[in-house]
Design a protein around this motif. Structure first.
Motif, short mmCIF file in Angstrom:
data_model
loop_
_atom_site.label_atom_id
_atom_site.label_comp_id
_atom_site.label_asym_id
_atom_site.label_seq_id
_atom_site.Cartn_x
_atom_site.Cartn_y
_atom_site.Cartn_z
N TYR A 1 -6.19 2.33 -35.50
CA TYR A 1 -6.36 0.93 -35.90
C TYR A 1 -7.81 0.65 -36.28
CZ TYR A 1 -6.49 -4.17 -35.67
OH TYR A 1 -6.67 -5.50 -35.96
N ILE B 1 1.66 5.91 -39.30
CA ILE B 1 0.59 4.91 -39.39
C ILE B 1 -0.53 5.43 -40.29
CG2 ILE B 1 -1.24 3.75 -38.08
CD1 ILE B 1 0.72 3.66 -35.72
N ARG C 1 0.86 5.59 -43.82
CA ARG C 1 1.54 4.36 -44.23
C ARG C 1 2.97 4.62 -44.67
NH1 ARG C 1 -3.04 0.91 -47.58
NH2 ARG C 1 -4.49 0.70 -45.86
#
Length: 282
Positions: free
Chosen positions: A135, A27, A30
């Motif tokens: 996030y 994450i 990416r």
């Protein structure tokens, strides 16, 4: 005093932790979007942990440390697809930093008294906490750069990408008057079958492909364009089923969006695959 170690518990523990850490690295950098590859890399790491536990007493300690590093590199290459030197080193440092943080935090919270229930609870809390933090950081970073998560859908198949709000993209479809967003050719490769994507890219040379059923459903047509550098020409555009843009305030849905192939590769940054038409976010 003898300590009993259950190899199956060691395997499951390391499997869960390696999977979580690899997902988080994926994450952050990416990469590693394929969960099966991430799971296989975690299995590799768990098997290595079991093996090293059995042989570490007979192997020189520096060799054990070296083997641990090589295993971590193999896990990142397998699970996250990282191959470039500098990026791989950053991911390796991040992997060890998160592992060190989790281990130290858990030790402090439980004072070394682990049970299966406590372990599972800590895994879930850690995963959810790190995911939430990642996030939040991603949202702040993309908002400041006008980069938003986007989803393109065609024939029920949805693919996620990142789109850049391009204030200079005012391209309009001369056929239906809709705003035109521009994508990298890789996006079309993801959305369509290999044969259809190839025929679409060579449509100008083989206009007879317009008789193909799947090609016709995309409503391909050429529209005139002009770049900032005053380069003029014709660009191939197609119509997909839906485009969703996730902004900090709302999710914008566009039915039957017009999508054109890239004009110049240099117009795209490394962090996004779609140049969003400025009219879509007004």
């Amino acid at each position: 005093m003898h300590q009993v170690i259950y190899i199956d518990v060691v395997f499951i523990t390391n499997l869960l932790m390696d999977y979580i850490l690899l997902r988080l690295v994926g994450i952050i950098f990416r990469c590693g979007k394929k969960r099966l590859r991430t799971f296989l890399a975690a299995v590799m790491g768990a098997l290595f942990s079991c093996l090293i536990l059995l042989i570490q007493s007979t192997v020189f300690r520096p060799v054990v440390i070296l083997l641990h590093g090589l295993c971590a590199v193999a896990m990142l290459v397998t699970g996250c697809g990282l191959k470039r030197g500098s990026l791989l080193v950053k991911a390796l440092i991040t992997l060890y930093a998160m592992a060190f943080f989790c281990g130290g935090l858990w030790e402090a919270l439980t004072r070394g008294k682990f049970t299966p229930g406590i372990f599972i609870l800590l895994v879930l809390i850690t995963y959810m906490g790190l995911m939430a933090g990642t996030y939040l950081m991603e949202s702040l970073r993309t908002r400041s750069r006008n980069i938003y998560p986007v989803t393109l859908q065609y024939q029920g198949k949805a693919q996620s990408f990142y789109g850049f709000y391009d204030s200079g993209n005012l391209l309009m479809d001369s056929v239906n008057g809709k705003p035109v967003s521009i994508v990298k050719s890789d996006v079309i490769d993801c959305m369509l079958s290999e044969g259809t994507a190839y025929r679409l890219k060579h449509l100008k040379e083989n206009s007879g492909e317009l008789q193909s059923t799947e090609i016709v459903q995309l409503h391909p047509h050429f529209i005139p364009f002009q770049t900032i550098g005053h380069k003029e020409g014709m660009i191939l555009a197609v119509t997909l089923e839906k485009l969703c843009i996730q902004t900090p305030a709302e999710v914008i849905q566009i039915d039957h969006p017009v999508i054109a192939f890239e004009v110049e590769t240099s117009a795209f940054g490394k962090e996004y695959e779609v140049l969003l038409n400025s009219r879509l976010l007004q």
